[in-house]
Structure formats: C-alpha cells, structure tokens
Write an enzyme that holds these catalytic residues in place. Structure first.
Site, mmCIF file in Angstrom:
data_model
loop_
_atom_site.group_PDB
_atom_site.id
_atom_site.type_symbol
_atom_site.label_atom_id
_atom_site.label_comp_id
_atom_site.label_asym_id
_atom_site.label_seq_id
_atom_site.Cartn_x
_atom_site.Cartn_y
_atom_site.Cartn_z
ATOM 1 N N GLU B 72 53.772 52.394 21.324
ATOM 2 C CA GLU B 72 52.794 51.373 20.916
ATOM 3 C C GLU B 72 51.385 51.694 21.387
ATOM 4 O O GLU B 72 50.412 51.465 20.668
ATOM 5 C CB GLU B 72 53.218 49.989 21.428
ATOM 6 N N HIS B 141 61.352 39.097 22.372
ATOM 7 C CA HIS B 141 61.042 39.311 20.948
ATOM 8 C C HIS B 141 60.667 37.994 20.267
ATOM 9 O O HIS B 141 60.830 37.874 19.057
ATOM 10 C CB HIS B 141 62.240 39.919 20.208
#
Lengths: 323, 335
Positions: B72, B141
């Site tokens: 990321e 998440h």
C-alpha cells in the site's frame, strides 16, 4: 560518458557552491540568523553533482532531509534557496517549505523531504509517468543508507523492477543513520546487495569521487532511458558535519572522521584528477572559487534584505483553487 | 431523472470508464484492479478488484490499469509521484483500514507538496477506498476512517450515499487537481438507484436535502443517509417531520447547508457511522453550536458508533452501527 571542459567547470562550480553554502549555513545558525532544522551535505558533493551532471533538466529527482546539495546540483537557483532558508517571500517555496522541503518543479526537483524514505516512491511515480507518457525522462531518488531500511524503499524497488521503470535509486551510504552506525542496523555489507532481491542491477561507486559517480550514474541513467529498467547505485560517502547543525558528534571516531575529511575530500579529489589528466588548471578552479564566494555572499545579503511573507500567505496553496 | 438503475459499484465502474475515455492521463493502480486475467491468450478472466468494481476496465484500457503488489505504501506513494509529474492516477486502497500501511504518502506527501513547494505542485490523485461496517468483516476491514483524512489539510474527502452521486462525485474527484479520498461505504456499494447516462460531475462542498422536513434536521452521509431516511419515514408516521441532509462531501464541508437546515428546524441530529471521538459528528455539532446557536431550540445530538473496535458477530456488528431506532431515540430525547 564524455565530460567536456564546460561540464567539468559546471560540476566543480556546483560542488564548490554546495560546500560553501553548507559552511555558510552553519555560520549563520551559530550567528542566530537561521531557524529550523538543518542537515548539511558537505562531504557528499560528488554524489549529487556526479549523478546530476548526467541528467537533463526535465529529468526528475527526489531528495531527502539533507537536500541542499541535490537542489544545487539539479540547478535550483541559490538566491531563492538562501531566501527560503531565511523564511522570506522570495524563497524558492515562498518561505513556506524551509530546508527540508525545498523544491523546484521547473528544475525537475521534486522536493527535499523530511520523511526518511518518502522520496523513493515519489521518484518511482515520476518514472511511471515518464514510462506511460513516453516522455523519455528518467527519475532519480537520492536517499541514505537509513532509508534503505524503510518499507517505502523495498516496496518501490519491487514495483519499479517489476514494471521496468526508468528510475535510478541512488543510496548515499554515509555510514550513519542519524547517529547510529550503519553496520549496527544493517546486516548486509553493501546496500547494493539489496537489489538482488528485486532482480535489479546494482553498482557501487566511490561517493567521494565525482568521476566514478558520474561514470556509473551515466550507465544507469542510459539504461533507464533505453527502457532497460532501474538500477540501485550505492555511493560510499561521508557527512563531514554530522547529522544536523549543532550535532556534537560524540558517536563518531575522531580518526575516522579526520581520515575522510583530510584525505578523501571530494573537492580536493576532483582538483587532483583534473590536474593529473590536464583537464582544468588550478587557476581556472580558483576563478570559480571566487565567483561562487561572491554569488553566495550576494545571495545571503539579498535574503537578509528580502521581504517576509505576507500573513495572507498562511492560507494560500493549501488546495489548488479551481474556478 | 433516468429510469436506468445501477448499483453504486456499477456506477463507479461507469465513472472510471468515462474518466479514462475522456482523459488519457487517467490511470488505475492497486491490488487486483485488473485482477489477473488472460496474459497468454488463455481463457481465464480477470477479477476486477476484490469486489469486482473495476472489472472490464483492463480490457478497455490495457496499458492504464495496473495490478500492483500488496504494497500500500508503494502504491499510494508511487501514485503521488505520478500525480505530481503529469498523470491523474486513481489508486485503490482496498479497505480504508489499510490507511495505517500508507498514511505517510497521504499525510506528509500528497496533502502537503503544494503548500510546501510554494504553490508549484499539484497532486491530482484520487484514492478510492471501501469503508465502513456491514459485511461482518470485523475490526480490521470495517472502519470508517474518513475523520482522519478529513482532518488533514490538503486532502479532500467525499462519500456518496447513492449510485448517481457516486458516479458524479467520482468524476469530480478524478478531475480535481487536489488529492481526494473517495470513500465507498460497504452498505452503500450494492444499493441500487437511478443513474443518469453520460458524463456529469457532482460538485464538492454541496450537501443535498434528500427529504424535506420542518421539525428536526437529520444530518447524514454515506451509509447513514439510508438510516436517516428510514428514521424519517417512521418519525413521519408519528407526526414528526424530519429533514434529511446528505453531506456528500466532508472536506470541503457545506457549512451553509448545515446552518440553513438548522435555522429551518431548530434541531439537529447528526448520524455518523464512525466512532465518536474527534469525528465528523462532533465537528458538525461544534459548527451548529458555534454558528447556529441562536437558531437552536434543543441540544445537538450525535448518533455514532461507540468508542470500540468493529466486532465480528452479526448481532454485535448490528448493535455497533447507527440504526434508525437509535436515530428515533435521539430525536425523542429532544422533546
């Protein structure tokens, strides 16, 4: 690689300017005239100048907290830099960036950076732009041995190798990450070894020798421009003035420092080489020394006289204002 | 208004197609945004992202849809560098929770380059990211972390509640010369609704009244707009007329629209899917008290998630998320 006399004069001028610029900043801090955090590049001149001597103006470089040398080598104007360090409206960044954020997009200088390792993906992105837009440009990330321990380094090298981006990663291994010797925190002997994990070319240069750096950078840049992907170029160097201005340097061996400073000074090395090869005369170099000294004095005087930023500037350029 | 109905996911896909057709500098990069697919002419198909939102784009724009490694910081950092040098990247951060792995390129690079460089840089970057609870994806998440990005000067943050806005806000985001965080709330992603054909933009900083009312203002955004509308429906049955304002954009924030609805009803309940501390609900509440005090007839109420991680068990996750019941209870406390 061909270096014409004019290229050599410019390289020497840049190296001398970096050295004097940094020495002047140290004096100005001690005189209480400059604020903020300053990290000086003296001793590492051959790296920035060696690499940038092989770049075009449209090529992009990213830099570090120790960024003045990269700026000067990439052609950023010294009066603007000095005014920036004085926090003046006439500074390269209108006095809003300071030492760790000097940038000049018009010169392909995508910023010094206060975050260790953060310039590496930025250069990778610039290389992605070059590749997808087929500009023919090359990106160079300058960073230290310390940054090669950051995730941003490893993630970027992996992506750049995978995409065969036109980028050169130049690690300036000056033996210390801040105050900690590199070998205390890095298990590989040469940072260049890390390229193997990414099936990337690597090269080790004597970072105190302009000619060695320029030669190896030239090859890496040519490969990048030819679509042959990235190179990790490690330059072994030394920072003469410690991590930051005011660093009391208790952590480094006096003899080691003296050896680098007395015997391996990149400016003296340059002078020896051009004399040996009959490329430039000592007289020519002294003329450049004088020019640089005058230019720098004028830059300091102008910066001291320059206006402070208007308070209105506090809120400008937070966003691009679109109609 | 059109009769054509699409999901938010499909509207996003359509916006990406339009953005890439109209501007050759737009690229997509992220984990699985192409998502594999045929490399050697064999017959496997691509995933088009973990939720299939970007499916089909790699076929239409094979050179501009880039699968990345699971990196990321590398993805966002590279996208920032690409944006600053002439591309207009749309980077996908698969889940907003992963902000923790790539905050520096947003916080210290994208948000600040222009300011630090004295106005010389522009970073036309869009980061698409799935936010919020509702899929039992649990603590790592399911977070709504838009309060972090909203609080960083230099970034813009937008969050659609319906397919038509999703398409128009995304086109605005991609064409904006600033870094924009585009949140895709999980419970909104598959909501269906009318979506106009063609190329249009929804401007930032313009909230929208999605239901008119006169007794209380329910201020919502993203996933909570549906919750507020459900509450308003049930309040109406009991004789309370609730106005629902969809903020759509968190930075810039449409302060005028907030103060206007406050002045109209005299009561405000803010419904925010995120945790309560230092959040959007608190921020809007502060605005109401600071600048709308003279029009307030009641205390300002906030309905948010509690100050705890998002749980896994459905019954706990349901209790975590703001509900119409909790909105109605908050309204009841006003009288």
């Amino acid at each position: 690689m061909e270096l014409k006399p004019d290229d050599l004069r410019l390289a020497y001028r840049h190296m001398r300017m970096i050295r004097l610029f940094e020495e002047k900043l140290s004096d100005l801090v001690q005189a209480g005239k400059l604020g903020g955090f300053l990290h000086l590049y003296a001793g590492e001149e051959a790296v920035a100048v060696g690499v940038c001597s092989q770049l075009q103006e449209t090529d992009v470089v990213t830099s570090t907290h120790r960024g003045h040398g990269h700026c000067i080598a990439k052609g950023v104007e010294v009066p603007g830099m000095m005014a920036e360090l004085f926090g003046r409206a006439t500074g390269t960044c209108k006095g809003k960036g300071g030492s760790m954020h000097i940038a000049d997009m018009d010169k392909g200088m995508l910023g010094a950076n206060g975050i260790v390792g953060a310039g590496i993906p930025l250069a990778t992105g610039a290389a992605l732009t070059a590749k997808l837009k087929r500009t023919g440009n090359v990106a160079v990330a300058f960073f230290g041995d310390g940054a090669s321990n950051q995730g941003q380094f490893h993630e970027s090298l992996n992506m750049a190798a995978n995409w065969q981006l036109p980028v050169v990663y130049v690690v300036e291994n000056n033996g210390f990450g801040e105050f900690t010797p590199t070998e205390f925190v890095v298990p590989v002997r040469d940072i260049a070894e890390r390229a193997r994990s990414y099936a990337m070319r690597s090269e080790i240069a004597d970072g105190m020798d302009f000619f060695d750096v320029a030669e190896k950078a030239s090859k890496a840049i040519a490969a990048a421009r030819a679509g042959e992907g990235p190179t990790l170029l490690e330059c072994k160097t030394y920072r003469f003035m410690g991590h930051f201005v005011g660093d009391p340097l208790p952590y480094r061996h006096k003899e080691e420092a003296e050896d680098w400073i007395q015997n391996r000074d990149p400016l003296q090395g340059f002078e020896r080489t051009v004399a040996e090869r009959g490329l430039l005369s000592a007289g020519e170099l002294r003329v450049i020394d004088g020019d640089v000294e005058r230019e720098l004095a004028a830059a300091v005087a102008a910066a001291e006289e320059a206006p402070l930023p208007s308070i209105d500037e506090l809120l400008t350029d937070v966003y691009v204002e679109t109609a | 208004m059109t009769d054509r109905k699409l999901s938010v996911a499909a509207a996003i896909n359509e916006a990406l197609h339009i953005a890439m057709q109209t501007d050759p500098d737009v690229i997509l990069l992220g984990e699985d945004v192409a998502g594999g697919g045929a490399r050697d002419g064999d017959d496997v198909d691509e995933m088009g992202g973990v939720l299939g939102v970007t499916k089909g784009l790699v076929k239409a724009f094979p050179d501009r849809v880039l699968d990345t490694p699971i990196s990321e910081m590398g993805i966002i950092g590279t996208a920032v560098g690409a944006a600053a040098t002439g591309l207009r990247p749309v980077a996908e951060l698969m889940f907003m929770d992963f902000l923790g792995t790539c905050l520096d390129p947003l916080l210290n690079q994208a948000a600040k380059l222009r300011y630090m460089f004295g106005g010389k840089a522009r970073v036309p970057l869009t980061v698409r990211t799935v936010s919020g609870a509702g899929m039992q994806a649990a603590a790592q998440h399911s977070q709504s972390l838009y309060w972090i990005t909203t609080g960083i000067p230099g970034l813009k943050t937008v969050i659609p509640s319906n397919p038509a806005d999703a398409k128009g806000l995304l086109l605005s985001a991609i064409r904006d010369d600033n870094p924009v965080i585009f949140c895709e709330p999980k419970t909104v992603l598959y909501a269906s609704g009318p979506v106009p054909e063609g190329d249009y933009e929804v401007p930032f900083g313009k909230a929208k009244i999605v239901r008119e009312g006169s007794d209380v203002s329910l201020i919502a955004f993203g996933a909570t707009v549906r919750v507020a509308l459900q509450a308003a429906e049930r309040l109406a049955a009991d004789g309370t007329s609730a106005e629902v304002l969809d903020l759509r954009s968190l930075q810039p924030l449409d302060e005028e629209a907030i103060l206007t609805t406050l002045a109209k009803t005299g009561s405000v309940v803010i419904v925010d899917e995120a945790t309560p501390r230092c959040g959007i609900a608190s921020d809007v509440a502060a605005l109401c008290v600071d600048q709308g005090f003279d029009h307030l007839n009641t205390p300002v109420k906030r309905v948010t998630a509690p100050h705890c991680p998002v749980p896994f068990a459905k019954v706990l996750e349901d209790a975590y998320m703001p509900s119409a019941e909790r909105v109605i209870a908050a309204v009841a406390e006003l009288s």
